[in-house]
Motif scaffolding. Sequence first.
Motif, PDB file in Angstrom:
ATOM      1  N   ALA A 106       0.818  -1.218   0.000  1.00  0.00           N
ATOM      2  CA  ALA A 106       0.000   0.000   0.000  1.00  0.00           C
ATOM      3  C   ALA A 106       0.853   1.270   0.000  1.00  0.00           C
ATOM      4  N   GLY A 107       2.175   1.106   0.196  1.00  0.00           N
ATOM      5  CA  GLY A 107       3.078   2.258   0.181  1.00  0.00           C
ATOM      6  C   GLY A 107       3.215   2.967   1.512  1.00  0.00           C
ATOM      7  N   TYR A 108       2.759   2.320   2.602  1.00  0.00           N
ATOM      8  CA  TYR A 108       2.802   2.958   3.927  1.00  0.00           C
ATOM      9  C   TYR A 108       4.138   2.757   4.639  1.00  0.00           C
ATOM     10  N   SER A 109       4.852   1.686   4.304  1.00  0.00           N
ATOM     11  CA  SER A 109       5.978   1.250   5.129  1.00  0.00           C
ATOM     12  C   SER A 109       7.153   0.722   4.314  1.00  0.00           C
ATOM     13  N   LYS A 110       8.340   0.879   4.892  1.00  0.00           N
ATOM     14  CA  LYS A 110       9.538   0.183   4.431  1.00  0.00           C
ATOM     15  C   LYS A 110       9.644  -1.080   5.277  1.00  0.00           C
ATOM     16  N   VAL A 111       9.949  -2.214   4.644  1.00  0.00           N
ATOM     17  CA  VAL A 111       9.999  -3.491   5.376  1.00  0.00           C
ATOM     18  C   VAL A 111      11.381  -4.111   5.269  1.00  0.00           C
ATOM     19  N   ILE A 112      11.896  -4.585   6.413  1.00  0.00           N
ATOM     20  CA  ILE A 112      13.132  -5.380   6.434  1.00  0.00           C
ATOM     21  C   ILE A 112      12.782  -6.761   6.977  1.00  0.00           C
ATOM     22  N   GLU A 113      13.094  -7.804   6.224  1.00  0.00           N
ATOM     23  CA  GLU A 113      12.879  -9.161   6.738  1.00  0.00           C
ATOM     24  C   GLU A 113      13.851  -9.404   7.882  1.00  0.00           C
ATOM     25  N   GLU A 114      13.364 -10.064   8.926  1.00  0.00           N
ATOM     26  CA  GLU A 114      14.204 -10.303  10.108  1.00  0.00           C
ATOM     27  C   GLU A 114      15.487 -11.050   9.744  1.00  0.00           C
ATOM     28  N   GLU A 115      15.383 -11.982   8.798  1.00  0.00           N
ATOM     29  CA  GLU A 115      16.550 -12.777   8.392  1.00  0.00           C
ATOM     30  C   GLU A 115      17.630 -11.912   7.744  1.00  0.00           C
ATOM     31  N   LYS A 116      17.227 -10.760   7.192  1.00  0.00           N
ATOM     32  CA  LYS A 116      18.178  -9.871   6.522  1.00  0.00           C
ATOM     33  C   LYS A 116      18.613  -8.703   7.404  1.00  0.00           C
ATOM     34  N   LEU A 117      18.104  -8.659   8.628  1.00  0.00           N
ATOM     35  CA  LEU A 117      18.413  -7.534   9.517  1.00  0.00           C
ATOM     36  C   LEU A 117      19.831  -7.630  10.061  1.00  0.00           C
ATOM     37  N   ASN A 118      20.585  -6.583   9.856  1.00  0.00           N
ATOM     38  CA  ASN A 118      21.915  -6.451  10.450  1.00  0.00           C
ATOM     39  C   ASN A 118      22.218  -4.960  10.570  1.00  0.00           C
ATOM     40  N   LYS A 119      23.365  -4.655  11.100  1.00  0.00           N
ATOM     41  CA  LYS A 119      23.739  -3.253  11.333  1.00  0.00           C
ATOM     42  C   LYS A 119      23.661  -2.430  10.051  1.00  0.00           C
ATOM     43  N   LYS A 120      24.225  -2.955   8.968  1.00  0.00           N
ATOM     44  CA  LYS A 120      24.290  -2.231   7.699  1.00  0.00           C
ATOM     45  C   LYS A 120      22.898  -2.039   7.079  1.00  0.00           C
ATOM     46  N   GLU A 121      22.078  -3.111   7.083  1.00  0.00           N
ATOM     47  CA  GLU A 121      20.743  -3.050   6.474  1.00  0.00           C
ATOM     48  C   GLU A 121      19.842  -2.063   7.201  1.00  0.00           C
ATOM     49  N   LEU A 122      19.957  -2.021   8.530  1.00  0.00           N
ATOM     50  CA  LEU A 122      19.123  -1.113   9.313  1.00  0.00           C
ATOM     51  C   LEU A 122      19.449   0.344   8.987  1.00  0.00           C
ATOM     52  N   LEU A 123      20.728   0.649   8.963  1.00  0.00           N
ATOM     53  CA  LEU A 123      21.161   2.025   8.666  1.00  0.00           C
ATOM     54  C   LEU A 123      20.729   2.427   7.249  1.00  0.00           C
ATOM     55  N   LYS A 124      20.881   1.507   6.310  1.00  0.00           N
ATOM     56  CA  LYS A 124      20.483   1.747   4.923  1.00  0.00           C
ATOM     57  C   LYS A 124      18.979   2.032   4.829  1.00  0.00           C
ATOM     58  N   ALA A 125      18.176   1.253   5.547  1.00  0.00           N
ATOM     59  CA  ALA A 125      16.718   1.421   5.527  1.00  0.00           C
ATOM     60  C   ALA A 125      16.310   2.771   6.098  1.00  0.00           C
ATOM     61  N   ILE A 126      16.969   3.203   7.161  1.00  0.00           N
ATOM     62  CA  ILE A 126      16.652   4.506   7.774  1.00  0.00           C
ATOM     63  C   ILE A 126      16.961   5.635   6.792  1.00  0.00           C
ATOM     64  N   ILE A 127      18.101   5.549   6.125  1.00  0.00           N
ATOM     65  CA  ILE A 127      18.499   6.576   5.148  1.00  0.00           C
ATOM     66  C   ILE A 127      17.484   6.626   3.997  1.00  0.00           C
ATOM     67  N   GLU A 128      17.121   5.445   3.459  1.00  0.00           N
ATOM     68  CA  GLU A 128      16.191   5.390   2.319  1.00  0.00           C
ATOM     69  C   GLU A 128      14.785   5.867   2.702  1.00  0.00           C
ATOM     70  N   THR A 129      14.350   5.506   3.897  1.00  0.00           N
ATOM     71  CA  THR A 129      13.003   5.885   4.330  1.00  0.00           C
ATOM     72  C   THR A 129      12.894   7.389   4.552  1.00  0.00           C
ATOM     73  N   THR A 130      13.887   7.980   5.196  1.00  0.00           N
ATOM     74  CA  THR A 130      13.854   9.438   5.419  1.00  0.00           C
ATOM     75  C   THR A 130      13.979  10.182   4.091  1.00  0.00           C
ATOM     76  N   ARG A 131      14.726   9.626   3.149  1.00  0.00           N
ATOM     77  CA  ARG A 131      14.866  10.243   1.821  1.00  0.00           C
ATOM     78  C   ARG A 131      13.512  10.269   1.088  1.00  0.00           C
ATOM     79  N   ASP A 132      12.738   9.185   1.254  1.00  0.00           N
ATOM     80  CA  ASP A 132      11.452   9.062   0.554  1.00  0.00           C
ATOM     81  C   ASP A 132      10.267   9.428   1.445  1.00  0.00           C
ATOM     82  N   GLU A 133      10.513  10.249   2.431  1.00  0.00           N
ATOM     83  CA  GLU A 133       9.482  10.591   3.424  1.00  0.00           C
ATOM     84  C   GLU A 133       8.175  11.060   2.781  1.00  0.00           C
ATOM     85  N   GLU A 134       8.257  11.960   1.838  1.00  0.00           N
ATOM     86  CA  GLU A 134       7.057  12.541   1.231  1.00  0.00           C
ATOM     87  C   GLU A 134       6.178  11.460   0.590  1.00  0.00           C
TER      88      GLU A 134
END
Length: 358
Positions: free
Chosen positions: A301-329
Amino acid sequence: MSKYKIIMTGGGSAGHVTPNLALIPNLKQEGFEIKYIGSKDGIEKEIIKKAGIPYFEISSGKLRRYFDVKNFTDPFKVVKGIFEAINILNKEKPDVIFSKGGFVTVPVVMAASLKKIPVVSHESDLTPGLANKLAAPFCDKLCVTFPESIKYIKGNKGVLTGTPIRKELLSGDKLKGKEFCGFKDNKKVLLVIGGSLGSKIINESIRANLDDLLKEFNIIHICGKGNIDSSLDKKAAYFQLEYISEELPNVMALSDIIISRAGANVIFEILALKKLNILIPLSKNASRGDQVLNANSFEKAGYSKVIEEEKLNKKELLKAIIETTRDEEKYINAMKSSSVNNGVENIVKIIMKSIKNK
């Protein structure tokens, strides 16, 4: 003098209790006397007693999808719970039962059916949980949150209502939230919610990134019971706590971005507040996969960025935060265009109708 009496039930996690609290003000307006049946040692006992609602305890066996020796003894607890629930219903004589799911609800719903008392249940997740699957034949109506859920409900019992959200959650105070957390500057605020029991993997990923994150954010970390890391208490912009209740509306109002599990209650609260969010659903290895389905629905629906738990690590989390804030609008606009509403009024209407149809 109350016009009606309702007994509510639900437990095992906060997600099976807090939606009940959201219904209480509207039920009282309709003239309901409200009481609650829960387990002897579940999280619901403390939450409901704190809300000042009379509480009855019954035996409750855990329903498991995997092999465990207790699978042979717990059915006897369910049977015992049915008899205990019948005794309570005989004494209290409620007009209707409202069930929110969790193991404790099964004996209550079965007892109500035996006593010919109408039962309205609610399922938050996209597919019914095991408790609601077992209880469904004994229910009059099963309210659902996701439009996709209707196809899973048999016997024309399913009705799309949305999920009940507490009014106070929608009127939080940013300044009170900031004061509660002790933040001194105006950096953006990152809220981390790992579920009422906490999440080891989310806690570890956040703390692994802490120094980088604190350059950009003040962080509120709800880490679950027993998961406070006292060695991090000296970091002024990092506020950790095991669980939050009364202050949650203010803390959510203060937040700019939320990292959360994907339980239906919390994600619909995030949607109602139009908060930028990253969802990390509990994996299918550790659950029945309901959070994965919930998160996928929100991502689609375009409401959320999703990270699968199996793929969660330090690098992926930081990357997701950067991408989500970039696409905030993009995310905020999608949430603003959502037609999902607070389910409180819809559910209360179904409860009232069930009494009149009795």
